[in-house]
Design a protein around this motif. Structure first.
Motif, PDB file in Angstrom:
ATOM      1  N   ALA A 435      92.088  40.429  50.845  1.00 57.31           N
ATOM      2  CA  ALA A 435      91.870  39.592  49.662  1.00 57.31           C
ATOM      3  C   ALA A 435      92.099  40.396  48.392  1.00 57.31           C
ATOM      4  N   GLU A 436      91.645  41.649  48.393  1.00 58.59           N
ATOM      5  CA  GLU A 436      91.822  42.500  47.215  1.00 58.59           C
ATOM      6  C   GLU A 436      93.296  42.830  47.011  1.00 58.59           C
ATOM      7  N   ARG A 437      94.012  43.042  48.119  1.00 57.34           N
ATOM      8  CA  ARG A 437      95.451  43.333  48.000  1.00 57.34           C
ATOM      9  C   ARG A 437      96.191  42.133  47.395  1.00 57.34           C
ATOM     10  N   ALA A 438      95.835  40.933  47.828  1.00 61.11           N
ATOM     11  CA  ALA A 438      96.472  39.733  47.271  1.00 61.11           C
ATOM     12  C   ALA A 438      96.155  39.608  45.785  1.00 61.11           C
ATOM     13  N   ALA A 439      94.905  39.913  45.404  1.00 57.45           N
ATOM     14  CA  ALA A 439      94.524  39.843  43.985  1.00 57.45           C
ATOM     15  C   ALA A 439      95.269  40.894  43.168  1.00 57.45           C
TER      16      ALA A 439
END
Length: 653
Positions: A435-439
């Motif tokens: 999720a952090e990578r997508a953000a």
């Protein structure tokens, strides 16, 4: 009868337009010198003629409205009693600067009736003929309601003390129509008198306010009294704001917006807040906002704690006009609260308040207060593009709360400059949280196009690409497509030629969606290369997309289409090129399409595209189209294409 019927039918709209645009049309005609002064005798002769059609007489009046002089008054005055031409005669008479016009209009008013009389009274009012006051006073006794109304309005437009006195007397009449008409005329007169004779205007407004007329007219009088009294009108204003009469309260609110800052009015309005019920407090807060006096700010901030939601919402909106840096903490508290309506309104205000001091106040709030408050502050930093927030946002990346970390990543996407880019790319290389990578990718997609140093930005991404793990490389390559420019383009082309299967897949996808014509030569070369077929097809389709979508000259489109056809190995791409050529309306595109007419796979598509070009080119190049249409007819077996080709050939001949 036929002529009269045609006249009414032709001029119905014209009458309305001429009434609305009388002044503008007259001025424009005069400025452009549409009509010549020497035409006046001929125009007068038309009006005197018994044989001239009604339409010609109407147009003669229209011209006389521009060039008419005292010579035209007599004949125009005779037309005032004509039901069909009275309006046009008045249209021509009103601009003539002669007292004789006023005499003619007064004489006509003494003998006409009904709608014709109403029209003449309107002209008398427009010319502000003070000598007509006794006549108009007498007509206030008419049994025709429209005449009474027109006489009262004319007196109001004349607006002399004598006219005002007649109207004031008429407002006491036992006759409802006369009383109400006089009040409406008195409002007009009072407005005219306000600047030069304020005491008479004030007396007239007071008479209107106290008259036995509909509430809307009385309230207009009350407004006039409040504004005309100046500083002494403030006491009356406050009295009406306390009134139980809702119409008087609304009138006073409107007047409060108009009164200049005098006699400490803002402070008095603030002092009145506690005496009013919540709905009225909310309305008064809106007035304080419109007045724009910062002295009201403490009271508005205090209203944010009012138990009534309507009052709190009004206070939030008022701070949109009165707020400064001191209001930021209180607004942030509301913006992070549980009430969704209030929170949205407060965030909107915080996002729109101007000034660097607001940015500084928001930055000061980062990392303080509740989690919800910090998230809102970060969101605002993003909305306002506050670069000074970057140090605190970097610190927030290490917060234990996932919501704060994600909000900080999002905000960095809109606050980052070139020197801050490693913060996002470095975290992208190290995080294992999907999720952090997508953000982070979304944040970088927001940040990179905003960085003016495009080549330096691309250079940094290339460095990151070389050391990125395999699952991050596609992200970086997509970001290079967002940045664009020479460095990004060369890097992606290199990856297409030298990379593994997965790298080539992503690189060709990005190049196929490239937002610029600079990628066209590279895409064409890739389409000719020894890459696997699916990558070559993707490159060629990207090349065709550039030809189709970007701003190119027709000759460039044709030349690039020719190159695409030479490279294409499949009918699907060749059909795309043919369809594209059907949109390029030149003899060059037509020539290229004609060369494909006999192609066994795409010939029919070429025939349809060619006939389309012929249809659009026939007017400018009939000789070219004749030859082309003949070739299409000789080769096409499609009945619809043959039909269109015959039609265009006929036009070309």
């Amino acid at each position: 009868m036929v002529e009269g019927h045609r006249f009414h039918r032709l001029l119905a709209v014209l009458m309305i337009l001429e009434t609305v645009f009388l002044f503008a049309g007259t001025q424009l005609a005069a400025q452009q010198n549409i009509y010549r002064a020497e035409e006046e005798p001929q125009l007068i002769a038309v009006l005197k003629s018994a044989e001239a059609p009604l339409f010609e007489k109407a147009m003669a009046c229209k011209k006389l409205a521009v060039i008419g002089t005292a010579r035209a008054i007599e004949v125009l005055g005779q037309l005032l009693s004509d039901p069909q031409l009275s309006h046009y005669a008045r249209f021509a008479l009103e601009p003539i600067p002669s007292p004789e016009v006023d005499r003619v209009l007064r004489e006509a008013a003494g003998r006409l009736e009904g709608r014709l009389l109403v029209g003449v009274l309107d002209s008398i009012g427009n010319r502000r003929d003070a000598e007509a006051v006794p006549l108009l006073e007498k007509l206030l006794e008419s049994g025709n309601e429209e005449v009474v109304e027109a006489a009262a309005i004319a007196l109001g437009r004349i607006g002399t003390p004598a006219a005002a006195q007649r109207l004031e007397v008429a407002m006491k009449s036992p006759q409802i129509v006369k009383r109400e008409s006089a009040a409406r005329g008195a409002l007009i007169a009072a407005e005219r008198l306000a600047a030069g004779q304020p005491l008479i205007a004030l007396g007239l407004y007071e008479a209107i306010w106290r008259a036995d007329v509909p509430a809307n007219i009385r309230m207009a009088g009350l407004r006039g009294v409040i504004l005309q009294r100046g500083e002494t009108g403030v006491a009356l204003l406050l009295e009406q704001l306390r009134s139980q009469d809702e119409e008087a309260f609304r009138t006073a609110l409107g007047a409060a917006r108009e009164i200049p800052e005098t006699a400490g009015l803002t402070e008095k309005l603030v002092g009145l807040m506690g005496e009013l019920p919540p709905p009225r407090q909310a309305k008064l807060l809106s007035v304080l906002a419109d007045r724009g006096n910062p002295a009201a700010r403490p009271a508005v901030l205090g209203a944010l704690k009012n138990p009534d939601q309507e009052v709190r919402l009004a206070a939030v909106r008022a701070l949109g006009k009165l707020g400064d840096a001191s209001a930021v903490p209180a607004l942030l508290e509301v913006a992070s609260g549980a009430d969704a309506t209030l929170a949205e309104a407060a965030q909107t205000v915080l996002a729109s308040l101007p000034g660097r001091e607001i940015d500084e106040a928001i930055v000061a709030e980062l990392g303080a207060g509740s989690q919800a408050r910090q998230v809102v502050a970060m969101r605002l930093a993003a909305q306002r593009y506050i670069h000074a927030a970057v140090p605190r946002l970097r610190k927030a990346l290490e917060a234990p709360e996932a919501e704060i970390r994600m909000a900080a990543i999002h905000a960095l996407g809109y606050t980052t400059k070139l020197e801050d880019l490693p913060v996002l790319t470095g975290r992208l290389l190290t995080t294992s949280n999907a999720a952090e990578r997508a953000a982070l990718e979304e944040a970088l997609r927001a940040a990179c196009p905003r960085i003016p140093e495009r080549e330096a930005c691309a250079g940094h991404l290339v460095e990151v690409l070389e050391k990125a793990p395999a699952d991050v490389k596609p992200v970086i390559m997509r970001l290079l497509g967002v940045v664009g420019g020479k460095t990004a383009l060369e890097t992606l082309v290199k990856k297409c030629r030298e990379g593994d299967e997965a790298t080539r897949d992503v690189a060709t996808q990005v190049l196929g969606e490239w937002m610029g014509t600079d990628a066209a030569p590279a895409l064409l070369e890739l389409a000719k290369s020894d890459l696997p077929e699916r990558f070559r097809i993707r490159a060629l389709r990207g090349y065709i997309r550039i030809v189709r979508q970007f701003d190119l000259s027709d000759s460039e489109r044709v030349a690039m289409s020719r190159q695409a056809l030479a490279v294409a190995t499949r009918d699907a791409e060749r059909r795309l090129v043919v369809e594209l050529l059907g949109r390029v309306i030149t003899s060059e595109s037509l020539e290229l399409l004609l060369s494909l007419l006999d192609d066994p796979q795409i010939g029919q598509d070429a025939q349809q595209a060619a006939v389309t070009v012929c249809e659009k080119l026939v007017a400018s190049q009939p000789a070219v189209v004749r030859e082309a249409a003949q070739k299409i007819l000789e080769r096409s077996k499609d009945p619809e294409v043959q039909k269109r080709a015959k039609a265009v050939l006929k036009r070309a001949r």
